[in-house]
Design an enzyme around this catalytic site. Sequence first.
Site, PDB file in Angstrom:
ATOM      1  N   ASP A   1      -3.733   7.150   0.415  1.00 39.53           N
ATOM      2  CA  ASP A   1      -3.902   6.388  -0.819  1.00 39.53           C
ATOM      3  C   ASP A   1      -4.559   5.033  -0.555  1.00 39.53           C
ATOM      4  OD1 ASP A   1      -2.867   8.220  -2.641  1.00 39.53           O
ATOM      5  OD2 ASP A   1      -0.811   7.536  -2.348  1.00 39.53           O
TER       6      ASP A   1
ATOM      7  N   LYS B   1       7.119  10.200  -2.622  1.00 39.15           N
ATOM      8  CA  LYS B   1       6.348   9.631  -1.514  1.00 39.15           C
ATOM      9  C   LYS B   1       7.203   8.859  -0.516  1.00 39.15           C
ATOM     10  CE  LYS B   1       1.954   9.213  -3.988  1.00 39.15           C
ATOM     11  NZ  LYS B   1       0.858   8.319  -4.384  1.00 39.15           N
TER      12      LYS B   1
END
Length: 292
Positions: free
Chosen positions: A111, A74
Site C-alpha cells: 500500500d 490488515k
Amino acid sequence: MAKDSYLVGLIGSGIGPSLSPALHQREADRQGLRYLYRLIDVDTLGVPPEAVGDLLRAARDLGFDGLNITHPCKQLVIEHLDALAPQAEALGAVNTVVFDDTGRATGHNTDVTGFAASFARGLPDAPLERIVQLGAGGAGAAVAHATLTLGAGQVTVVDALPERAAALTAQLNRHFGTGRAACAAPDRLPALLAEADGIVHATPTGMAAHPGLPLPAALLHPGLWVAEVVYRPLETELLRTARALGCAALDGGGMAVFQAADAFRLFTGREPDAVRMLADIADLAGVVGAPK
C-alpha cells in the site's frame, strides 16, 4: 522452472465489489499464466475478522500461493505470520501474504509504494507542507508513511478512535522524526482544514458497502487537494463534492493498481505492466472514455 499456474485470494469484509480479481487475472492472461483469484469474505462466511488466522491456515493447506489482505484484517493477520518484510513491520499492517514452498507465510505491505506512485503521478505539483489525514487503520498507516516519504512537512491524523490516532502518530514520529506527525480529535477538523494544503481520506466511508461523506461537505474549500484511498466506486461522494468545489482530486484507482502490481510481482516473480493495469481499472470501473 518458473511456475505458470497460481492460486491467490483476498481476505476482507464486504469485498464482493472488489476489482482485485479482474486486475490480477487480466495481467496474468496477458503474460500467459493460469491465475485463479478467489474472494474470501468474512461477512459471507459468517465469521468475525479475528478468524483471519484460521482462513490463512486453510489457504496454506489448500495450496494457495499467496493472499491479499484488506479491511479490517490488515493488522489482525500479523500475529499469524511467520515473518514480516521490513516495510510491513514498520507499518504494523499487512496487505499481501506470500507462501513459500514450505508453507512459510511472509507478510508484505504494497500500500505504501502503491499510494506514493499514484500520488506522484496524479498530483505531482501538490503542496505538501500541511496534510490532514482521516483514518489511522491499516490503510491509514500506509498512506501516512507514503506522504511523509514523499516529503510532507507534517501529517495530522484524525480518527474516531483517539488511541489509534495517537499510536500511529507516535509510530510516524519514531520513524520520520519528532514533529513530522500529530493527532487530533474530529472536532478540530474545521480549524485544521482551514489551513491545510490537502486531505488524505483513508477510512472505509465511501466504499460500496459504506456510502457517504467522511466529513461535513462545508469543510472542503478550493484551496485543498483531496486524495482518496477508496476505489470502489472509483468516484466517491467525497471526490464528487471536492471536484464540484474546484479542488484538485485523486481517486483511489492508482493506489489500487500500483499496490496490485507490486503484489502480482511478489506472487509470481514476474514484472507487471502498470500502465496497462491503469487502463484496466478505468475500464472495469466504467469510466467514460477509458482506454480499452
